[in-house]
Design a protein around this motif. Structure first.
Motif, PDB file in Angstrom:
ATOM      1  N   ALA A 233       0.824  -1.200   0.000  1.00  0.00           N
ATOM      2  CA  ALA A 233       0.000   0.000   0.000  1.00  0.00           C
ATOM      3  C   ALA A 233       0.860   1.253   0.000  1.00  0.00           C
ATOM      4  N   GLU A 234       1.970   1.244   0.692  1.00  0.00           N
ATOM      5  CA  GLU A 234       2.859   2.396   0.712  1.00  0.00           C
ATOM      6  C   GLU A 234       3.523   2.604  -0.644  1.00  0.00           C
ATOM      7  N   SER A 235       3.853   1.482  -1.312  1.00  0.00           N
ATOM      8  CA  SER A 235       4.444   1.580  -2.654  1.00  0.00           C
ATOM      9  C   SER A 235       3.445   2.174  -3.639  1.00  0.00           C
ATOM     10  N   ASP A 236       2.180   1.741  -3.577  1.00  0.00           N
ATOM     11  CA  ASP A 236       1.148   2.294  -4.459  1.00  0.00           C
ATOM     12  C   ASP A 236       0.953   3.779  -4.205  1.00  0.00           C
TER      13      ASP A 236
ATOM     14  N   GLY B  25       1.576   9.206  -6.199  1.00  0.00           N
ATOM     15  CA  GLY B  25       2.015  10.561  -5.867  1.00  0.00           C
ATOM     16  C   GLY B  25       2.910  11.131  -6.946  1.00  0.00           C
ATOM     17  N   ASN B  26       3.758  10.301  -7.573  1.00  0.00           N
ATOM     18  CA  ASN B  26       4.633  10.753  -8.657  1.00  0.00           C
ATOM     19  C   ASN B  26       3.826  11.084  -9.912  1.00  0.00           C
ATOM     20  N   LEU B  27       2.778  10.271 -10.181  1.00  0.00           N
ATOM     21  CA  LEU B  27       1.951  10.513 -11.372  1.00  0.00           C
ATOM     22  C   LEU B  27       1.023  11.709 -11.196  1.00  0.00           C
TER      23      LEU B  27
ATOM     24  N   ASP C 160      -5.476   9.682  -5.573  1.00  0.00           N
ATOM     25  CA  ASP C 160      -4.334   9.876  -4.670  1.00  0.00           C
ATOM     26  C   ASP C 160      -4.776   9.791  -3.205  1.00  0.00           C
ATOM     27  N   GLU C 161      -5.944  10.364  -2.891  1.00  0.00           N
ATOM     28  CA  GLU C 161      -6.430  10.305  -1.514  1.00  0.00           C
ATOM     29  C   GLU C 161      -6.760   8.878  -1.105  1.00  0.00           C
ATOM     30  N   ARG C 162      -7.347   8.103  -2.040  1.00  0.00           N
ATOM     31  CA  ARG C 162      -7.642   6.705  -1.715  1.00  0.00           C
ATOM     32  C   ARG C 162      -6.366   5.915  -1.474  1.00  0.00           C
ATOM     33  N   ALA C 163      -5.328   6.183  -2.249  1.00  0.00           N
ATOM     34  CA  ALA C 163      -4.053   5.481  -2.065  1.00  0.00           C
ATOM     35  C   ALA C 163      -3.420   5.832  -0.719  1.00  0.00           C
ATOM     36  N   THR C 164      -3.495   7.126  -0.371  1.00  0.00           N
ATOM     37  CA  THR C 164      -2.942   7.561   0.925  1.00  0.00           C
ATOM     38  C   THR C 164      -3.703   6.910   2.081  1.00  0.00           C
TER      39      THR C 164
END
Length: 372
Positions: free
Chosen positions: A115-118, A123-125, A136-140
Protein backbone atom coordinates in the motif's frame (compact mmCIF):
# COMPACT_ATOMS: atom_id res chain seq x y z
CA UNK A 1 -40.97 -16.21 160.20
CA UNK A 2 -38.08 -17.87 158.49
CA UNK A 3 -39.94 -17.86 155.17
CA UNK A 4 -40.52 -14.12 155.44
CA UNK A 5 -36.83 -13.46 156.06
CA UNK A 6 -35.84 -15.64 153.10
CA UNK A 7 -38.23 -13.79 150.77
CA UNK A 8 -36.99 -10.46 151.98
CA UNK A 9 -33.37 -11.49 151.40
CA UNK A 10 -34.15 -12.68 147.90
CA UNK A 11 -35.84 -9.40 147.08
CA UNK A 12 -32.85 -7.49 148.40
CA UNK A 13 -30.41 -9.47 146.28
CA UNK A 14 -32.59 -8.99 143.18
CA UNK A 15 -32.75 -5.25 143.80
CA UNK A 16 -28.96 -5.07 144.15
CA UNK A 17 -28.46 -7.01 140.92
CA UNK A 18 -30.95 -4.78 139.10
CA UNK A 19 -29.18 -1.68 140.29
CA UNK A 20 -25.81 -3.00 139.20
CA UNK A 21 -27.05 -3.99 135.72
CA UNK A 22 -28.63 -0.57 135.09
CA UNK A 23 -25.45 1.34 135.92
CA UNK A 24 -22.81 -0.94 134.21
CA UNK A 25 -23.87 -1.92 130.65
CA UNK A 26 -21.85 -4.70 128.92
CA UNK A 27 -18.74 -3.58 127.02
CA UNK A 28 -19.00 -4.18 123.24
CA UNK A 29 -15.94 -6.04 121.94
CA UNK A 30 -14.08 -4.55 118.90
CA UNK A 31 -15.25 -6.13 115.66
CA UNK A 32 -12.60 -8.06 113.70
CA UNK A 33 -12.48 -6.93 110.07
CA UNK A 34 -10.34 -7.50 107.02
CA UNK A 35 -8.31 -4.51 105.94
CA UNK A 36 -5.45 -3.53 103.69
CA UNK A 37 -2.91 -0.73 103.76
CA UNK A 38 -3.01 2.15 101.26
CA UNK A 39 0.16 2.13 99.14
CA UNK A 40 0.52 4.58 96.28
CA UNK A 41 2.40 3.79 93.10
CA UNK A 42 2.21 4.40 89.36
CA UNK A 43 -0.50 2.12 87.99
CA UNK A 44 0.45 -0.08 85.05
CA UNK A 45 -1.60 -2.48 82.98
CA UNK A 46 -0.18 -5.57 81.27
CA UNK A 47 -1.80 -7.90 78.76
CA UNK A 48 -0.53 -11.03 77.06
CA UNK A 49 -1.39 -12.09 73.51
CA UNK A 50 -0.75 -15.24 71.51
CA UNK A 51 1.22 -14.26 68.40
CA UNK A 52 3.11 -15.74 65.45
CA UNK A 53 6.24 -14.81 63.53
CA UNK A 54 5.60 -13.82 59.92
CA UNK A 55 7.58 -12.08 57.24
CA UNK A 56 6.83 -8.47 56.46
CA UNK A 57 7.23 -9.27 52.77
CA UNK A 58 5.34 -12.39 51.67
CA UNK A 59 4.08 -12.89 48.12
CA UNK A 60 1.52 -15.35 46.76
CA UNK A 61 2.58 -16.04 43.19
CA UNK A 62 0.36 -17.33 40.38
CA UNK A 63 0.62 -18.12 36.68
CA UNK A 64 -0.56 -15.27 34.47
CA UNK A 65 -2.01 -17.88 32.09
CA UNK A 66 -3.81 -21.17 32.70
CA UNK A 67 -2.66 -24.62 31.73
CA UNK A 68 -1.37 -28.02 32.77
CA UNK A 69 1.66 -28.13 35.05
CA UNK A 70 4.49 -30.20 33.56
CA UNK A 71 7.34 -29.23 35.96
CA UNK A 72 7.62 -28.19 39.61
CA UNK A 73 11.01 -26.94 40.71
CA UNK A 74 10.51 -26.02 44.40
CA UNK A 75 9.54 -27.54 47.74
CA UNK A 76 8.35 -25.98 50.99
CA UNK A 77 11.27 -24.54 52.96
CA UNK A 78 13.49 -24.19 49.90
CA UNK A 79 15.38 -20.93 49.41
CA UNK A 80 14.98 -19.25 46.04
CA UNK A 81 16.47 -16.21 44.36
CA UNK A 82 14.73 -13.66 42.21
CA UNK A 83 14.29 -15.08 38.69
CA UNK A 84 14.58 -18.77 39.66
CA UNK A 85 12.15 -21.09 37.85
CA UNK A 86 9.35 -22.29 40.12
CA UNK A 87 7.13 -24.23 37.71
CA UNK A 88 6.42 -24.70 34.01
CA UNK A 89 3.15 -25.21 32.10
CA UNK A 90 2.57 -27.13 28.90
CA UNK A 91 3.21 -24.46 26.24
CA UNK A 92 2.16 -26.28 23.06
CA UNK A 93 -1.02 -24.26 22.54
CA UNK A 94 0.75 -21.00 23.33
CA UNK A 95 3.48 -21.77 20.75
CA UNK A 96 0.82 -22.37 18.12
CA UNK A 97 -0.85 -19.09 19.05
CA UNK A 98 2.48 -17.30 18.82
CA UNK A 99 3.19 -18.80 15.38
CA UNK A 100 -0.27 -17.82 14.10
CA UNK A 101 0.17 -14.26 15.36
CA UNK A 102 3.59 -14.04 13.72
CA UNK A 103 2.22 -15.15 10.34
CA UNK A 104 -0.66 -12.67 10.57
CA UNK A 105 1.80 -9.92 11.31
CA UNK A 106 3.94 -10.89 8.32
CA UNK A 107 0.86 -10.78 6.07
CA UNK A 108 -0.14 -7.39 7.41
CA UNK A 109 3.41 -6.09 7.00
CA UNK A 110 3.45 -7.21 3.35
CA UNK A 111 0.13 -5.47 2.66
CA UNK A 112 1.38 -2.31 4.35
CA UNK A 113 4.52 -2.26 2.18
CA UNK A 114 2.41 -2.76 -0.97
CA UNK A 115 0.00 0.00 0.00
CA UNK A 116 2.86 2.40 0.71
CA UNK A 117 4.44 1.58 -2.65
CA UNK A 118 1.15 2.29 -4.46
CA UNK A 119 0.80 5.61 -2.64
CA UNK A 120 4.28 6.74 -3.69
CA UNK A 121 3.69 5.71 -7.34
CA UNK A 122 0.42 7.60 -7.56
CA UNK A 123 2.01 10.56 -5.87
CA UNK A 124 4.63 10.75 -8.66
CA UNK A 125 1.95 10.51 -11.37
CA UNK A 126 -0.15 13.19 -9.66
CA UNK A 127 2.43 15.83 -10.57
CA UNK A 128 1.73 15.60 -14.36
CA UNK A 129 -2.03 15.18 -13.91
CA UNK A 130 -2.15 11.48 -14.83
CA UNK A 131 -3.86 10.63 -11.52
CA UNK A 132 -6.87 12.36 -10.08
CA UNK A 133 -6.89 13.85 -6.63
CA UNK A 134 -9.46 11.30 -5.41
CA UNK A 135 -7.28 8.39 -6.54
CA UNK A 136 -4.33 9.88 -4.67
CA UNK A 137 -6.43 10.30 -1.51
CA UNK A 138 -7.64 6.71 -1.72
CA UNK A 139 -4.05 5.48 -2.06
CA UNK A 140 -2.94 7.56 0.92
CA UNK A 141 -5.87 6.30 3.05
CA UNK A 142 -5.19 2.71 2.03
CA UNK A 143 -1.51 3.02 3.00
CA UNK A 144 -2.44 4.45 6.41
CA UNK A 145 -4.99 1.69 7.02
CA UNK A 146 -2.50 -1.00 6.05
CA UNK A 147 0.12 0.56 8.35
CA UNK A 148 -2.33 0.57 11.28
CA UNK A 149 -3.27 -3.07 10.58
CA UNK A 150 0.42 -4.01 10.61
CA UNK A 151 0.94 -2.29 13.98
CA UNK A 152 -2.13 -4.03 15.45
CA UNK A 153 -0.85 -7.42 14.31
CA UNK A 154 2.57 -6.57 15.78
CA UNK A 155 0.87 -5.97 19.15
CA UNK A 156 -1.01 -9.26 18.86
CA UNK A 157 2.30 -11.01 18.18
CA UNK A 158 3.84 -9.35 21.22
CA UNK A 159 0.91 -10.49 23.41
CA UNK A 160 1.22 -14.05 22.09
CA UNK A 161 4.94 -14.07 22.88
CA UNK A 162 4.27 -12.75 26.40
CA UNK A 163 1.66 -15.45 27.06
CA UNK A 164 4.15 -18.04 25.88
CA UNK A 165 6.72 -16.59 28.29
CA UNK A 166 4.17 -16.66 31.13
CA UNK A 167 4.03 -20.46 30.97
CA UNK A 168 7.25 -20.38 33.00
CA UNK A 169 6.69 -19.10 36.57
CA UNK A 170 9.74 -17.39 38.10
CA UNK A 171 10.35 -16.10 41.62
CA UNK A 172 9.50 -12.40 41.84
CA UNK A 173 11.80 -11.96 44.87
CA UNK A 174 14.39 -13.82 46.89
CA UNK A 175 13.17 -15.67 49.96
CA UNK A 176 11.92 -18.97 51.35
CA UNK A 177 9.05 -20.99 49.93
CA UNK A 178 6.42 -21.18 52.68
CA UNK A 179 3.58 -22.88 50.77
CA UNK A 180 3.10 -24.93 47.59
CA UNK A 181 -0.46 -25.42 46.36
CA UNK A 182 -0.09 -27.41 43.13
CA UNK A 183 1.30 -30.67 41.75
CA UNK A 184 2.64 -31.84 38.39
CA UNK A 185 -0.25 -32.78 36.10
CA UNK A 186 -2.68 -30.36 37.75
CA UNK A 187 -4.50 -27.87 35.54
CA UNK A 188 -4.29 -24.47 37.19
CA UNK A 189 -6.41 -21.46 36.19
CA UNK A 190 -5.00 -18.05 35.43
CA UNK A 191 -4.31 -15.99 38.56
CA UNK A 192 -4.74 -18.79 41.14
CA UNK A 193 -1.99 -18.58 43.82
CA UNK A 194 0.20 -21.67 43.63
CA UNK A 195 3.22 -20.78 45.77
CA UNK A 196 4.07 -18.38 48.62
CA UNK A 197 7.52 -16.83 49.05
CA UNK A 198 8.53 -14.93 52.21
CA UNK A 199 11.60 -12.86 52.97
CA UNK A 200 13.11 -14.31 56.20
CA UNK A 201 15.32 -11.27 56.66
CA UNK A 202 12.44 -9.03 57.76
CA UNK A 203 10.43 -10.94 60.41
CA UNK A 204 7.53 -9.44 62.36
CA UNK A 205 5.32 -10.37 65.31
CA UNK A 206 1.69 -10.67 64.20
CA UNK A 207 -1.17 -10.62 66.71
CA UNK A 208 -4.97 -10.18 66.66
CA UNK A 209 -6.24 -7.53 69.11
CA UNK A 210 -9.78 -7.64 70.58
CA UNK A 211 -11.94 -4.59 70.00
CA UNK A 212 -12.23 -3.67 73.70
CA UNK A 213 -8.42 -3.43 74.01
CA UNK A 214 -7.83 -1.51 70.80
CA UNK A 215 -7.56 2.01 72.31
CA UNK A 216 -5.10 1.02 75.04
CA UNK A 217 -3.07 -1.18 72.65
CA UNK A 218 -1.93 1.86 70.67
CA UNK A 219 -0.48 3.50 73.82
CA UNK A 220 1.39 0.49 75.17
CA UNK A 221 5.01 -0.60 75.04
CA UNK A 222 5.71 -4.15 73.93
CA UNK A 223 8.00 -7.08 74.54
CA UNK A 224 7.89 -10.49 72.91
CA UNK A 225 9.33 -13.92 73.55
CA UNK A 226 9.34 -17.10 71.50
CA UNK A 227 7.79 -20.32 72.76
CA UNK A 228 11.17 -21.99 72.16
CA UNK A 229 12.90 -19.41 74.43
CA UNK A 230 10.33 -18.13 76.96
CA UNK A 231 12.98 -16.53 79.20
CA UNK A 232 14.50 -14.41 76.42
CA UNK A 233 12.35 -11.34 75.75
CA UNK A 234 13.06 -8.62 73.20
CA UNK A 235 11.53 -5.21 72.47
CA UNK A 236 9.17 -4.77 69.54
CA UNK A 237 7.50 -1.66 68.10
CA UNK A 238 4.02 -1.37 66.64
CA UNK A 239 4.34 -0.84 62.88
CA UNK A 240 0.83 -1.41 61.59
CA UNK A 241 -2.64 -1.77 63.08
CA UNK A 242 -5.51 -2.74 60.79
CA UNK A 243 -8.21 -0.04 60.53
CA UNK A 244 -10.94 -2.65 60.02
CA UNK A 245 -11.80 -5.80 62.00
CA UNK A 246 -11.60 -9.24 60.41
CA UNK A 247 -15.02 -10.48 59.32
CA UNK A 248 -14.78 -13.86 61.08
CA UNK A 249 -13.00 -13.06 64.35
CA UNK A 250 -13.90 -9.34 64.75
CA UNK A 251 -10.33 -8.67 65.85
CA UNK A 252 -7.80 -6.20 64.52
CA UNK A 253 -4.54 -7.48 63.00
CA UNK A 254 -1.42 -5.80 64.41
CA UNK A 255 2.12 -6.17 63.07
CA UNK A 256 5.13 -5.33 65.24
CA UNK A 257 8.76 -5.18 64.20
CA UNK A 258 11.69 -6.21 66.44
CA UNK A 259 13.97 -3.40 67.54
CA UNK A 260 17.28 -3.95 65.78
CA UNK A 261 18.30 -6.80 63.51
CA UNK A 262 17.10 -10.05 65.08
CA UNK A 263 16.64 -13.34 63.20
CA UNK A 264 13.34 -15.04 64.03
CA UNK A 265 12.10 -18.36 62.63
CA UNK A 266 9.09 -17.82 60.37
CA UNK A 267 5.91 -19.48 61.61
CA UNK A 268 7.15 -19.73 65.21
CA UNK A 269 4.74 -19.24 68.12
CA UNK A 270 5.38 -16.16 70.24
CA UNK A 271 3.90 -14.32 73.22
CA UNK A 272 3.41 -10.57 73.07
CA UNK A 273 3.29 -8.60 76.34
CA UNK A 274 1.88 -5.08 76.30
CA UNK A 275 2.55 -2.67 79.17
CA UNK A 276 1.15 0.82 79.64
CA UNK A 277 0.77 3.43 82.36
CA UNK A 278 -2.89 3.67 83.37
CA UNK A 279 -2.56 6.92 85.35
CA UNK A 280 0.10 9.59 85.52
CA UNK A 281 -0.73 10.33 89.18
CA UNK A 282 0.09 7.74 91.89
CA UNK A 283 -2.86 5.50 92.76
CA UNK A 284 -3.54 2.70 95.22
CA UNK A 285 -4.93 -0.70 94.34
CA UNK A 286 -7.84 -1.92 96.51
CA UNK A 287 -10.21 -4.86 96.21
CA UNK A 288 -13.50 -3.85 94.58
CA UNK A 289 -15.27 -5.16 97.71
CA UNK A 290 -13.89 -2.16 99.66
CA UNK A 291 -15.92 0.36 97.66
CA UNK A 292 -19.07 1.93 99.11
CA UNK A 293 -20.88 5.26 98.67
CA UNK A 294 -21.25 8.52 100.54
CA UNK A 295 -23.90 10.93 99.23
CA UNK A 296 -23.83 9.15 95.91
CA UNK A 297 -20.03 9.41 95.59
CA UNK A 298 -17.50 6.55 95.89
CA UNK A 299 -15.97 6.14 99.34
CA UNK A 300 -14.16 3.64 101.57
CA UNK A 301 -14.09 2.92 105.31
CA UNK A 302 -10.75 3.96 106.80
CA UNK A 303 -9.68 2.61 110.21
CA UNK A 304 -8.31 5.27 112.58
CA UNK A 305 -6.45 4.28 115.81
CA UNK A 306 -8.62 5.01 118.89
CA UNK A 307 -5.75 5.56 121.33
CA UNK A 308 -5.83 2.04 122.69
CA UNK A 309 -3.48 -0.57 121.38
CA UNK A 310 -4.89 -2.81 118.66
CA UNK A 311 -8.27 -0.98 118.62
CA UNK A 312 -9.51 1.56 116.08
CA UNK A 313 -12.65 3.25 114.78
CA UNK A 314 -13.89 3.53 111.21
CA UNK A 315 -14.78 6.65 109.31
CA UNK A 316 -16.00 7.18 105.73
CA UNK A 317 -13.48 8.79 103.35
CA UNK A 318 -14.30 9.84 99.79
CA UNK A 319 -12.11 8.44 97.02
CA UNK A 320 -11.58 9.02 93.31
CA UNK A 321 -11.71 5.89 91.16
CA UNK A 322 -9.18 5.98 88.31
CA UNK A 323 -10.01 2.59 86.79
CA UNK A 324 -10.45 -1.11 87.32
CA UNK A 325 -8.03 -4.00 86.88
CA UNK A 326 -9.43 -7.53 87.12
CA UNK A 327 -11.02 -7.65 90.61
CA UNK A 328 -9.23 -4.55 91.93
CA UNK A 329 -9.87 -0.83 91.60
CA UNK A 330 -7.39 2.03 91.37
CA UNK A 331 -8.19 4.92 93.72
CA UNK A 332 -6.73 8.02 95.30
CA UNK A 333 -7.84 10.07 98.29
CA UNK A 334 -6.88 8.31 101.55
CA UNK A 335 -3.45 8.95 103.03
CA UNK A 336 -0.63 6.55 102.38
CA UNK A 337 -0.44 4.02 105.19
CA UNK A 338 -4.14 4.20 106.09
CA UNK A 339 -5.90 0.92 106.75
CA UNK A 340 -9.02 0.36 104.59
CA UNK A 341 -11.78 -2.15 105.35
CA UNK A 342 -12.03 -4.63 102.44
CA UNK A 343 -14.93 -6.88 103.51
CA UNK A 344 -18.31 -6.32 105.15
CA UNK A 345 -18.43 -2.61 104.33
CA UNK A 346 -22.23 -2.70 104.39
CA UNK A 347 -22.09 -3.46 108.15
CA UNK A 348 -19.83 -0.51 109.00
CA UNK A 349 -21.00 2.63 110.79
CA UNK A 350 -19.14 5.82 111.73
CA UNK A 351 -17.28 5.36 115.03
CA UNK A 352 -17.60 1.57 115.03
CA UNK A 353 -14.73 -0.02 116.98
CA UNK A 354 -12.68 -2.61 115.11
CA UNK A 355 -9.70 -4.79 115.94
CA UNK A 356 -6.50 -3.58 114.31
CA UNK A 357 -4.04 -6.00 112.63
CA UNK A 358 -1.99 -7.93 115.19
CA UNK A 359 -4.68 -7.98 117.88
CA UNK A 360 -5.87 -11.23 119.40
CA UNK A 361 -9.33 -10.88 117.88
CA UNK A 362 -7.93 -10.06 114.43
CA UNK A 363 -5.64 -13.09 114.57
CA UNK A 364 -8.55 -15.29 115.64
CA UNK A 365 -10.62 -14.02 112.74
CA UNK A 366 -7.80 -14.67 110.28
CA UNK A 367 -7.43 -18.24 111.63
CA UNK A 368 -11.16 -18.78 111.25
CA UNK A 369 -11.14 -17.52 107.67
CA UNK A 370 -8.16 -19.73 106.84
CA UNK A 371 -9.94 -22.77 108.31
CA UNK A 372 -12.91 -22.12 106.02
Amino acid sequence: MKHSLSAAGALAVAAMLSACSSHTPPVEAPRPVRMTEIRYDTARESNRYAATVQSRYEVDQAFRVGGKVVQRKVEVGQSVHEGDVIAVLDDADYRLAEEAARQQWQSAATQARQAESDRKRLGNLKADGSVSVSDDERATSGAQTAQAAEEAQARQLELARNRLKYTTLRASRSGVVTAVRFEVGQVVPEGQPVVAIADPGVPEIVVDVPEDQLATFRQAKFKAMLASAPNESFDVTLRELAPQAAAQTRTYRARLKPDGARPLPLGATATLVSDRTMSETPVASLPASALTQSNGQPAVWVVKPAGKEAVGTVELVSVKVHGYRNEDMLVSGPKAGDQVVTAGVQKMAPGLKVALPGSVMAEADNAQQAAR
